[in-house]
Design an enzyme around this catalytic site. Structure first.
Site, short mmCIF file in Angstrom:
data_model
loop_
_atom_site.label_atom_id
_atom_site.label_comp_id
_atom_site.label_asym_id
_atom_site.label_seq_id
_atom_site.Cartn_x
_atom_site.Cartn_y
_atom_site.Cartn_z
N SER A 141 0.86 -1.20 0.00
CA SER A 141 0.00 0.00 0.00
C SER A 141 0.88 1.24 0.00
O SER A 141 2.07 1.17 0.34
CB SER A 141 -0.86 -0.02 1.27
OG SER A 141 -1.36 1.26 1.56
N TYR A 154 -3.19 -0.45 10.01
CA TYR A 154 -3.08 -0.69 8.57
C TYR A 154 -1.69 -0.26 8.09
O TYR A 154 -1.01 -0.98 7.35
CB TYR A 154 -4.18 0.09 7.84
CG TYR A 154 -4.24 -0.16 6.35
CD1 TYR A 154 -4.90 -1.27 5.83
CD2 TYR A 154 -3.64 0.72 5.44
CE1 TYR A 154 -4.96 -1.49 4.46
CE2 TYR A 154 -3.69 0.51 4.07
CZ TYR A 154 -4.36 -0.59 3.59
OH TYR A 154 -4.41 -0.82 2.24
#
Ligand SMILES: NC(=O)c1ccc[n+]([C@@H]2O[C@H](COP(=O)([O-])OP(=O)(O)OC[C@H]3O[C@@H](n4cnc5c(N)ncnc54)[C@H](OP(=O)(O)O)[C@@H]3O)[C@@H](O)[C@H]2O)c1
Length: 250
Positions: A141, A154
């Site tokens: 990501s 995250y």
């Protein structure tokens, strides 16, 4: 048909980025094993992907955040006589909470799926790849590189998956296993529905992305295909951003 004769395991392949990767790998001739939790939606997705009714798409319901579920899934894979040449660790979740009150439960949930799940699945694939080699593609990501508020778990999990990719690359190079990671920018998938519908956030993303738009799942799939092909046999431990230029800009 660059993946003809290959079998790819794709976690989180029932929708979004994983679904686009599954569709592209299928078009390129691969047999697919697709994992997700929701069994009905998974079976529907597999039936839609296997447009030609070739029986080349195998749904295996699995919660990658649960080690017993992973063990049961691999028993099924073996019982069905399937093998694995390519692994795509794509299943991922996000929970938003301010850091000062981020609960341990939420932290563990995100870590279990995004990082520990990828570790356990990768480890379980070793027996299929150790003699014939293999390709591992981890979906990282932007948060592997840069941070935003309220998504600490995250961000930490995606930073972890980037370095886990390098750990696989160097330790399993001797088995002819290549591991690479993809950093998708902001991609228009179900995970981001609320953000796309939020006018202010949507404008922020389009302004922040040099190409001025959200990415498409197919654009991430194209990179995932490259890493799975023989053309990438000497590429390992790399992180490729598919982000419309975000990481290149200040
Ligand atoms: N979309 C973006 O902008 C973006 C950007 C950067 C990185 N990513 C990463 O790309 C990956 C896919 O994102 P996406 O946007 O395509 O997400 P998505 O549309 O929400 O799809 C997530 C997929 O993962 C599966 N999944 C979720 N939790 C799971 C679990 N515990 N066990 C097994 N499967 C699970 C889901 O199926 P079930 O719900 O049925 O389990 C679904 O197939 C994630 O790792 C995400 O972090 C996305």
């Amino acid at each position: 048909m660059v993946l003809e004769g290959k079998t790819a395991l794709i976690t989180g392949g029932s929708r979004g980025i994983g679904r686009a990767i599954s569709e592209l790998y299928y078009q390129e001739g691969a047999t697919l094993i697709i994992m997700a939790r929701n069994e009905q939606k998974l079976k529907e997705a597999c039936a839609q992907i296997d447009k030609e009714h070739q029986g080349r798409v195998h749904p295996i319901a699995c919660d990658v955040g649960n080690k017993d579920s992973i063990a049961a899934a691999f028993e099924q894979i073996k019982a069905q006589g399937l093998t694995i040449d390519i692994l795509v660790n794509c299943a991922g979740i996000n929970i938003r909470e301010p850091l000062e009150t981020f609960s341990l439960e939420s932290w563990n949930k995100v870590m279990d799926v995004n990082l520990t799940g990828a570790f356990l699945i990768t480890q379980a694939c070793f027996e299929f790849m150790k003699d014939k080699g293999g390709k591992i593609v981890n979906i990282a990501s932007l948060m592997s590189e840069i941070a935003r508020p309220t998504i600490a778990a995250y961000t930490a999990s995606k930073g972890g998956i980037k370095m886990f990719t390098r750990a696989i690359a160097i330790e399993w190079a001797k088995y002819n296993i290549q591991a690479n990671a993809i950093v998708p920018g902001y991609i228009a998938t179900e995970m981001n529905t609320a953000l796309i519908e939020d006018e202010k956030f949507n404008k922020f993303i389009c302004d922040r992305t040099p190409q001025g738009r959200w990415g498409k799942p197919e654009e991430v799939a194209a990179a995932a295909l490259f890493f799975a092909t023989p053309g990438a046999n000497f590429i390992t431990g790399q992180v490729l951003a598919v982000d419309g230029g975000i990481l290149a800009s200040l």
